[in-house]
Design a protein around this motif. Structure first.
Motif, mmCIF file in Angstrom:
data_model
loop_
_atom_site.group_PDB
_atom_site.id
_atom_site.type_symbol
_atom_site.label_atom_id
_atom_site.label_comp_id
_atom_site.label_asym_id
_atom_site.label_seq_id
_atom_site.Cartn_x
_atom_site.Cartn_y
_atom_site.Cartn_z
ATOM 1 N N ALA A 100 10.183 -11.917 9.489
ATOM 2 C CA ALA A 100 10.692 -10.616 9.284
ATOM 3 C C ALA A 100 11.039 -10.211 7.908
ATOM 4 N N LEU A 101 11.614 -11.270 7.224
ATOM 5 C CA LEU A 101 12.019 -11.024 5.650
ATOM 6 C C LEU A 101 10.991 -10.965 4.733
ATOM 7 N N PHE A 102 10.095 -11.545 5.135
ATOM 8 C CA PHE A 102 8.849 -11.950 4.225
ATOM 9 C C PHE A 102 8.215 -10.664 4.239
ATOM 10 N N THR A 103 7.990 -9.911 5.271
ATOM 11 C CA THR A 103 7.392 -8.512 5.676
ATOM 12 C C THR A 103 8.279 -7.522 4.825
ATOM 13 N N GLU A 104 9.495 -7.653 5.180
ATOM 14 C CA GLU A 104 10.418 -6.627 4.582
ATOM 15 C C GLU A 104 10.531 -6.633 3.045
ATOM 16 N N ALA A 105 10.367 -7.901 2.488
ATOM 17 C CA ALA A 105 10.626 -7.961 1.012
ATOM 18 C C ALA A 105 9.075 -7.500 0.474
ATOM 19 N N ALA A 106 8.195 -7.686 1.024
ATOM 20 C CA ALA A 106 6.802 -7.341 0.848
ATOM 21 C C ALA A 106 6.590 -5.760 0.784
ATOM 22 N N ASP A 107 7.392 -4.930 1.886
ATOM 23 C CA ASP A 107 7.269 -3.652 1.938
ATOM 24 C C ASP A 107 8.220 -3.175 0.877
ATOM 25 N N THR A 108 9.269 -3.681 0.307
ATOM 26 C CA THR A 108 10.157 -3.160 -0.464
ATOM 27 C C THR A 108 9.288 -3.057 -1.998
ATOM 28 N N GLY A 109 8.755 -4.477 -2.149
ATOM 29 C CA GLY A 109 8.099 -4.454 -3.856
ATOM 30 C C GLY A 109 6.861 -3.582 -3.576
ATOM 31 N N PHE A 110 6.261 -3.394 -2.566
ATOM 32 C CA PHE A 110 5.018 -2.319 -2.408
ATOM 33 C C PHE A 110 5.518 -1.013 -2.756
ATOM 34 N N GLN A 111 6.683 -0.613 -1.901
ATOM 35 C CA GLN A 111 7.316 0.570 -2.292
ATOM 36 C C GLN A 111 7.870 0.899 -3.619
ATOM 37 N N ARG A 112 8.250 -0.073 -4.068
ATOM 38 C CA ARG A 112 8.654 0.194 -5.790
ATOM 39 C C ARG A 112 7.450 0.099 -6.537
ATOM 40 N N ALA A 113 6.502 -0.389 -6.294
ATOM 41 C CA ALA A 113 5.261 -0.481 -7.105
ATOM 42 C C ALA A 113 4.530 1.140 -7.008
ATOM 43 N N HIS A 114 4.456 1.474 -5.548
ATOM 44 C CA HIS A 114 4.089 2.664 -5.432
ATOM 45 C C HIS A 114 4.578 3.894 -6.076
ATOM 46 N N ARG A 115 6.066 3.830 -6.091
ATOM 47 C CA ARG A 115 6.682 4.944 -6.631
ATOM 48 C C ARG A 115 6.663 4.810 -8.116
ATOM 49 N N SER A 116 6.427 3.866 -8.847
ATOM 50 C CA SER A 116 6.284 3.700 -10.032
ATOM 51 C C SER A 116 4.806 3.990 -10.568
ATOM 52 N N ALA A 117 3.880 3.946 -9.850
ATOM 53 C CA ALA A 117 2.561 4.294 -9.915
ATOM 54 C C ALA A 117 2.228 5.822 -9.876
ATOM 55 N N GLU A 118 3.179 6.258 -8.807
ATOM 56 C CA GLU A 118 3.221 7.760 -8.858
ATOM 57 C C GLU A 118 3.656 8.620 -9.805
ATOM 58 N N SER A 119 4.751 7.876 -10.371
ATOM 59 C CA SER A 119 5.478 8.220 -11.398
ATOM 60 C C SER A 119 4.652 8.340 -12.875
ATOM 61 N N ALA A 120 3.972 7.166 -13.009
ATOM 62 C CA ALA A 120 2.751 7.206 -14.139
ATOM 63 C C ALA A 120 1.912 8.242 -13.967
ATOM 64 N N LEU A 121 1.310 8.634 -12.956
ATOM 65 C CA LEU A 121 0.587 9.523 -12.635
ATOM 66 C C LEU A 121 0.865 10.681 -12.767
ATOM 67 N N ARG A 122 2.148 11.181 -12.454
ATOM 68 C CA ARG A 122 2.624 12.385 -12.918
ATOM 69 C C ARG A 122 2.836 12.546 -14.277
ATOM 70 N N ARG A 123 3.243 11.663 -15.156
ATOM 71 C CA ARG A 123 3.593 11.679 -16.549
ATOM 72 C C ARG A 123 2.108 11.784 -17.208
ATOM 73 N N LEU A 124 1.114 11.194 -16.658
ATOM 74 C CA LEU A 124 -0.357 11.380 -17.149
ATOM 75 C C LEU A 124 -0.873 12.655 -17.006
ATOM 76 N N SER A 125 -0.716 13.215 -15.954
ATOM 77 C CA SER A 125 -1.270 14.619 -15.420
ATOM 78 C C SER A 125 -0.558 15.673 -16.432
ATOM 79 N N GLN A 126 0.899 15.428 -16.865
ATOM 80 C CA GLN A 126 1.446 16.430 -17.548
ATOM 81 C C GLN A 126 1.273 16.358 -19.021
ATOM 82 N N ILE A 127 0.709 15.120 -19.530
ATOM 83 C CA ILE A 127 0.218 15.055 -20.822
ATOM 84 C C ILE A 127 -1.146 15.762 -21.130
ATOM 85 N N SER A 128 -1.752 15.973 -20.095
ATOM 86 C CA SER A 128 -3.107 16.496 -20.372
ATOM 87 C C SER A 128 -3.075 17.800 -20.437
#
Length: 188
Positions: A160-188
């Motif tokens: 359970a701890l392994f899954t929870e930690a992986a989900d948290t890390g994944f969610q953090r990376a997902h939010r970061s990627a979405e933020s980067a995509l938003r910034r790239l789309s605003q530049i263009s």
């Protein structure tokens, strides 16, 4: 998730040990002991793998699994390691196959790895004390048949701890990627 049972595993162990010992006896005089043992290991592992895939209700990734099995088997045939490493490579293929198609938790995968070690010890013990290839194969695959007693999902705090930690890390990376995509789309 597992459909095979212990008794079909025992039947498979019997078939593999009988046919394997006949193949070994027929090939050894003509091609030598080393080649006969390599052929026996490869064919026994392949036969067991086919039994596992046939009995598995999961059909996803079969082509990839067969391709990976063929690739690894081909490499250890072309670049032949020592006989023990050759055996370990094929045991690893069996273990990976069961990990992908039969187990759903990290602890179950680790228990299966322990079962692999126990089957190797049993096979080597039988070979040392009897000198019989058939009994060695029988012991190896009889212990392998015990994999069905490993529970599909083990409820443990570590999983359970392994899954929870992986989900948290994944969610953090997902939010970061979405933020980067938003910034790239605003530049263009």
């Amino acid at each position: 998730m597992k459909s095979p049972g212990f008794l079909p595993g025992v039947a498979q162990a019997l078939v593999i040990s009988l046919v394997g010992s006949v193949v070994f006896s027929l090939v050894k005089p003509y091609l030598g002991t080393d080649f006969a043992l390599r052929l026996l290991i490869a064919l026994s592992a392949l036969t067991y793998g086919v039994f596992l895939l046939r009995d598995s209700p999961v059909r996803v990734g079969l082509v990839t699994t067969v391709a990976l099995w063929s690739l690894v088997s081909g490499v250890v045939w072309l670049i032949p390691p020592g006989l023990f490493l050759f055996l370990l490579a094929h045991m690893g293929l069996i273990w990976l196959l069961r990990c992908c198609y039969c187990h759903q938790s990290l602890l179950a995968v680790l228990l299966d790895a322990g079962l692999q070690g126990a089957s190797l010890v049993a096979a080597l013990w039988a070979l040392q004390h009897t000198g019989s290839v058939m009994l060695s194969l029988w012991c190896f695959f009889l212990v392998q048949a015990l994999f069905v007693i490993i529970p599909d999902q083990l409820s443990g705090a570590s999983d359970a701890l392994f899954t929870e930690a992986a989900d948290t890390g994944f969610q953090r990376a997902h939010r970061s990627a979405e933020s980067a995509l938003r910034r790239l789309s605003q530049i263009s």
